[in-house]
Design a protein around this motif. Structure first.
Motif, PDB file in Angstrom:
ATOM      1  N   ASN A 217     -16.728  59.777   9.202  1.00 12.77           N
ATOM      2  CA  ASN A 217     -17.255  58.410   9.163  1.00 12.77           C
ATOM      3  C   ASN A 217     -18.617  58.326   8.497  1.00 12.77           C
ATOM      4  O   ASN A 217     -19.038  57.254   8.073  1.00 12.77           O
ATOM      5  N   SER A 218     -19.333  59.435   8.463  1.00 10.08           N
ATOM      6  CA  SER A 218     -20.673  59.377   7.862  1.00 10.08           C
ATOM      7  C   SER A 218     -20.653  59.825   6.401  1.00 10.08           C
ATOM      8  O   SER A 218     -21.702  59.969   5.782  1.00 10.08           O
ATOM      9  N   ARG A 219     -19.469  60.014   5.844  1.00 13.73           N
ATOM     10  CA  ARG A 219     -19.384  60.438   4.438  1.00 13.73           C
ATOM     11  C   ARG A 219     -20.008  59.384   3.516  1.00 13.73           C
ATOM     12  O   ARG A 219     -19.622  58.223   3.549  1.00 13.73           O
ATOM     13  N   SER A 220     -20.938  59.787   2.701  1.00 13.22           N
ATOM     14  CA  SER A 220     -21.555  58.870   1.734  1.00 13.22           C
ATOM     15  C   SER A 220     -22.464  59.636   0.794  1.00 13.22           C
ATOM     16  O   SER A 220     -23.083  60.632   1.184  1.00 13.22           O
ATOM     17  N   CYS A 221     -22.553  59.156  -0.445  1.00 18.40           N
ATOM     18  CA  CYS A 221     -23.530  59.713  -1.379  1.00 18.40           C
ATOM     19  C   CYS A 221     -24.916  59.122  -1.106  1.00 18.40           C
ATOM     20  O   CYS A 221     -25.927  59.698  -1.492  1.00 18.40           O
ATOM     21  N   ALA A 222     -24.940  57.954  -0.428  1.00 21.04           N
ATOM     22  CA  ALA A 222     -26.229  57.331  -0.096  1.00 21.04           C
ATOM     23  C   ALA A 222     -26.578  57.710   1.349  1.00 21.04           C
ATOM     24  O   ALA A 222     -26.678  56.860   2.231  1.00 21.04           O
ATOM     25  N   CYS A 223     -26.774  59.017   1.567  1.00 22.67           N
ATOM     26  CA  CYS A 223     -26.972  59.535   2.931  1.00 22.67           C
ATOM     27  C   CYS A 223     -28.244  59.010   3.572  1.00 22.67           C
ATOM     28  O   CYS A 223     -28.424  59.066   4.777  1.00 22.67           O
ATOM     29  N   TYR A 224     -29.148  58.470   2.730  1.00 22.35           N
ATOM     30  CA  TYR A 224     -30.456  58.014   3.213  1.00 22.35           C
ATOM     31  C   TYR A 224     -30.410  56.585   3.747  1.00 22.35           C
ATOM     32  O   TYR A 224     -31.415  56.072   4.234  1.00 22.35           O
ATOM     33  N   LEU A 225     -29.250  55.912   3.662  1.00 24.19           N
ATOM     34  CA  LEU A 225     -29.176  54.541   4.177  1.00 24.19           C
ATOM     35  C   LEU A 225     -29.435  54.560   5.682  1.00 24.19           C
ATOM     36  O   LEU A 225     -29.073  55.515   6.371  1.00 24.19           O
ATOM     37  N   PRO A 226     -30.056  53.475   6.213  1.00 28.84           N
ATOM     38  CA  PRO A 226     -30.404  53.491   7.640  1.00 28.84           C
ATOM     39  C   PRO A 226     -29.200  53.751   8.542  1.00 28.84           C
ATOM     40  O   PRO A 226     -29.325  54.416   9.571  1.00 28.84           O
ATOM     41  N   GLU A 227     -28.030  53.266   8.141  1.00 21.62           N
ATOM     42  CA  GLU A 227     -26.842  53.423   9.005  1.00 21.62           C
ATOM     43  C   GLU A 227     -26.352  54.874   9.037  1.00 21.62           C
ATOM     44  O   GLU A 227     -25.620  55.261   9.938  1.00 21.62           O
ATOM     45  N   ILE A 228     -26.727  55.674   8.056  1.00 25.61           N
ATOM     46  CA  ILE A 228     -26.327  57.092   8.039  1.00 25.61           C
ATOM     47  C   ILE A 228     -27.487  57.947   8.547  1.00 25.61           C
ATOM     48  O   ILE A 228     -27.304  58.882   9.320  1.00 25.61           O
ATOM     49  N   GLY A 229     -28.685  57.610   8.100  1.00 27.95           N
ATOM     50  CA  GLY A 229     -29.870  58.180   8.736  1.00 27.95           C
ATOM     51  C   GLY A 229     -30.321  59.542   8.268  1.00 27.95           C
ATOM     52  O   GLY A 229     -31.186  60.145   8.905  1.00 27.95           O
ATOM     53  N   ASN A 230     -29.775  60.073   7.169  1.00 32.14           N
ATOM     54  CA  ASN A 230     -30.298  61.346   6.666  1.00 32.14           C
ATOM     55  C   ASN A 230     -31.448  61.034   5.708  1.00 32.14           C
ATOM     56  O   ASN A 230     -31.276  60.982   4.494  1.00 32.14           O
ATOM     57  N   LYS A 231     -32.605  60.810   6.302  1.00 27.45           N
ATOM     58  CA  LYS A 231     -33.771  60.355   5.547  1.00 27.45           C
ATOM     59  C   LYS A 231     -34.978  61.170   6.011  1.00 27.45           C
ATOM     60  O   LYS A 231     -35.769  60.705   6.839  1.00 27.45           O
ATOM     61  N   PRO A 232     -35.102  62.388   5.501  1.00 28.25           N
ATOM     62  CA  PRO A 232     -36.207  63.250   5.952  1.00 28.25           C
ATOM     63  C   PRO A 232     -37.582  62.642   5.651  1.00 28.25           C
ATOM     64  O   PRO A 232     -37.707  61.751   4.808  1.00 28.25           O
ATOM     65  N   GLU A 233     -38.574  63.146   6.328  1.00 23.65           N
ATOM     66  CA  GLU A 233     -39.958  62.661   6.162  1.00 23.65           C
ATOM     67  C   GLU A 233     -40.473  62.969   4.752  1.00 23.65           C
ATOM     68  O   GLU A 233     -40.099  63.989   4.163  1.00 23.65           O
ATOM     69  N   PRO A 234     -41.372  62.113   4.227  1.00 20.08           N
ATOM     70  CA  PRO A 234     -41.966  62.394   2.911  1.00 20.08           C
ATOM     71  C   PRO A 234     -42.570  63.800   2.883  1.00 20.08           C
ATOM     72  O   PRO A 234     -43.155  64.254   3.870  1.00 20.08           O
ATOM     73  N   GLY A 235     -42.433  64.467   1.749  1.00 19.72           N
ATOM     74  CA  GLY A 235     -43.022  65.802   1.591  1.00 19.72           C
ATOM     75  C   GLY A 235     -42.114  66.926   2.060  1.00 19.72           C
ATOM     76  O   GLY A 235     -42.421  68.102   1.849  1.00 19.72           O
ATOM     77  N   THR A 236     -40.981  66.589   2.706  1.00 20.60           N
ATOM     78  CA  THR A 236     -40.084  67.637   3.213  1.00 20.60           C
ATOM     79  C   THR A 236     -39.362  68.332   2.049  1.00 20.60           C
ATOM     80  O   THR A 236     -38.894  67.685   1.122  1.00 20.60           O
ATOM     81  N   TYR A 237     -39.284  69.655   2.127  1.00 24.49           N
ATOM     82  CA  TYR A 237     -38.452  70.387   1.164  1.00 24.49           C
ATOM     83  C   TYR A 237     -37.000  70.305   1.624  1.00 24.49           C
ATOM     84  O   TYR A 237     -36.694  70.637   2.781  1.00 24.49           O
ATOM     85  N   VAL A 238     -36.122  69.839   0.745  1.00 22.46           N
ATOM     86  CA  VAL A 238     -34.692  69.894   1.024  1.00 22.46           C
ATOM     87  C   VAL A 238     -34.013  70.481  -0.214  1.00 22.46           C
ATOM     88  O   VAL A 238     -34.641  70.589  -1.273  1.00 22.46           O
TER      89      VAL A 238
END
Ligand code: F3S
Length: 525
Positions: A217-238
């Motif tokens: 259900n969480s599949r998306s290329c826009a993982c950073y959308l609020p509803e998916i929530g994969n939005k790391p803090e600024p400056g984070t290495y990913v």
């Protein structure tokens, strides 16, 4: 990964082949020869695009500038880190410094599989002159999401990791699946095409489940959308791979990642580290181009992104003149402008990071100090936007066909986008006293985003469905790109990325509305 995934997956598979056992090499050769005979009319030739993928028109960038002529800056590594003029001395290969713990892993003290993972990641970093590995934070995002036959060697690598109990450092999000046979009406022949094109899909999904991937259900290329929530803090290495997410993450969220090949990001996530180079460094985030946007009206964001991508290819652009369209800050309402523009820079070029004057985090902090000495300038005015938009070729297999489907949402749509399209289309229908659209409109968006709209505007969703609009969380390009599909479907889209990777035709919103209401191409379109 994305469309270019066909190329990038192949390249990581190639890069990792040295680590594979004989059994896997034999399987790799078999897989390469296994492109569906029905779809391809025979086995793929080495180096050729497999027949069943032939409608994936392109990979990122093709070396042509906005004027259609070969771009002298074309020299991309596709990592988002252009390395011009780098000399390699095979007698003295670069070796990054490893900590004792990293060296122990490399030496196999924590298992055979982890040692192979570490070796692949370290070799990759050495190729780019990385001095060290850095710890990753936030959560991984994986762009290994479609499973045609040739990904078998990669899947075997990950099966080996699973056998030794490896998992990613945090649960991770994954790009959309390449098809959705429930929500996108598909004829038996098209279903056969899907199963033949992606025969390893279930194995890949199962691999994600065991390595730490989040639910379907969480599949998306826009993982950073609020509803998916994969939005790391600024400056984070990913270490992310999806080019649109890398582009948005680096530029808008202030993350630090290069553009990884599908699969390589997952290897980094298994050791929780990535090589430190390119867009992770202050130096690599400096802009070599000033993009001076002088349009009198709000530009078409997809075309603006295409113009920038084709011009700068893989360099970092500093974009001036567009902050006025954002009222001083990036919000859930206006973020889609940057999503459209950025994904288009990443698809028409290989841009992994851009700065917008007075708006994006790095630019807010450092301003024009981000421009390197001797930077180049590219002016974009209304005439340039218009020229590029009108120059897009018609790639339909039958040029004068009537359109058959409309695709909205590549990258996946935000809540505001699907609400906007719902109101736009149902409003236009009402105005004309028409009940349904003439061709289906597919809105590609994550399931939680669709549910958000259902919660907030249930009557709008009802009207949208009655009008012939539907929701799906698949990747439209991977579906449209299958051989056979492009011979029977003639799609129109609002996505410049979808245009770049498939034969779909790109139009502005007002033209698209006319097309979906009439089922015909407007004169001159
Ligand atoms: Fe997303 Fe597929 Fe487009 S992964 S960005 S819908 S090509």
């Amino acid at each position: 990964m994305e469309r270019r995934s066909f190329i990038k997956t192949a390249s990581i598979a190639g890069a990792a082949l040295g680590l594979l056992p004989e059994r896997v090499l034999a399987q790799a050769k078999k897989s390469a020869a296994q492109a569906s005979p029905r779809a391809s009319g025979g086995a793929s030739k080495a180096g050729a695009v497999p027949g069943w993928a032939k409608s994936l028109t392109d990979t990122d960038m093709d070396g042509l500038g906005p004027d259609g002529k070969p771009e002298p800056n074309y020299n991309a590594t596709r990592t988002g880190y252009a390395r011009k003029g780098v000399k390699h001395d095979p007698a003295k290969p670069h070796r990054m410094k490893l900590t004792k713990e990293e060296q122990d892993i490399l030496d196999g003290k924590k298992g055979k599989a982890l040692a192979k993972v570490m070796k692949t990641v370290v070799d990759f970093g050495n190729m780019f002159g990385a001095p060290k590995l850095v710890d990753l934070g936030g959560a991984p995002h994986c762009s290994l999401f479609n499973a045609p036959p040739f990904v078998q060697p990669l899947l075997d690598i990950f099966e080996e990791c699973i056998e030794e109990g490896l998992k990613t450092y945090e649960p991770y999000t994954v790009n959309p699946r390449p098809f959705d046979l429930y929500n996108v009406e598909t004829q038996p022949d098209e279903m056969a095409m899907v199963f033949e094109g992606y025969p390893l899909q279930v194995q890949l999904d199962y691999i994600h489940v065991r390595l730490g991937g989040r639910g379907l259900n969480s599949r998306s290329c826009a993982c950073y959308l609020p509803e998916i929530g994969n939005k790391p803090e600024p400056g984070t290495y990913v270490a992310w791979g999806e080019s649109s997410a890398v582009n948005y993450g680096n530029s808008v969220l202030g993350l630090r990642t290069n553009r990884y090949a599908g699969g390589m990001e997952l290897l980094c996530a298994l050791i929780g580290k990535a090589p430190y180079f390119g867009l992770m460094t202050d130096e690599g985030r400096m802009a070599k181009w000033l993009i001076d946007v002088k349009t009198k009206k709000e530009p078409d964001w997809g075309v603006l992104g295409a113009a920038i991508g084709m011009k700068v290819v893989e360099d970092v652009p500093f974009i001036a003149g567009i902050d006025k369209y954002f009222g001083g800050e990036i919000t859930d309402e206006n973020m889609s402008k940057l999503k459209f523009m950025g994904s288009s820079t990443a698809a028409n070029g290989a841009v992994g990071l851009y700065h917008v004057e007075n708006l994006t985090p790095d630019a807010k902090e450092k301003g024009r100090k981000l421009l390197v000495k001797g930077y180049q300038t590219y002016v974009v005015d209304d005439a340039e936007i218009d020229r590029i938009y009108k120059g897009y070729p018609n790639l339909w297999s039958k040029k004068d066909a009537n359109p058959t489907r409309c695709y909205i949402g590549c990258p996946h749509s935000t809540y505001e986008e699907i609400r906007y399209w719902g109101e736009l289309v149902t409003g236009a229908l009402k105005k004309r006293g028409q009940k349904k659209v003439a061709i289906p409109i597919h809105l590609f968006t994550p399931i939680p985003v669709r549910n958000h709209l259902l919660d907030e505007h249930p009557l709008l969703v009802r009207d949208m469905k009655r009008a012939g609009m539907s929701f799906s969380n698949m990747c439209v390009v991977m579906f449209t790109g299958l051989k056979g599909y492009a011979e029977t479907e003639f799609a129109v889209t609002n996505s410049n990325k979808c245009r770049k990777y498939s034969p779909s035709r790109y139009f502005s919103d007002d033209v698209l509305v006319e097309i979906v209401l009439t089922g015909k191409m407007p004169k001159g379109a």
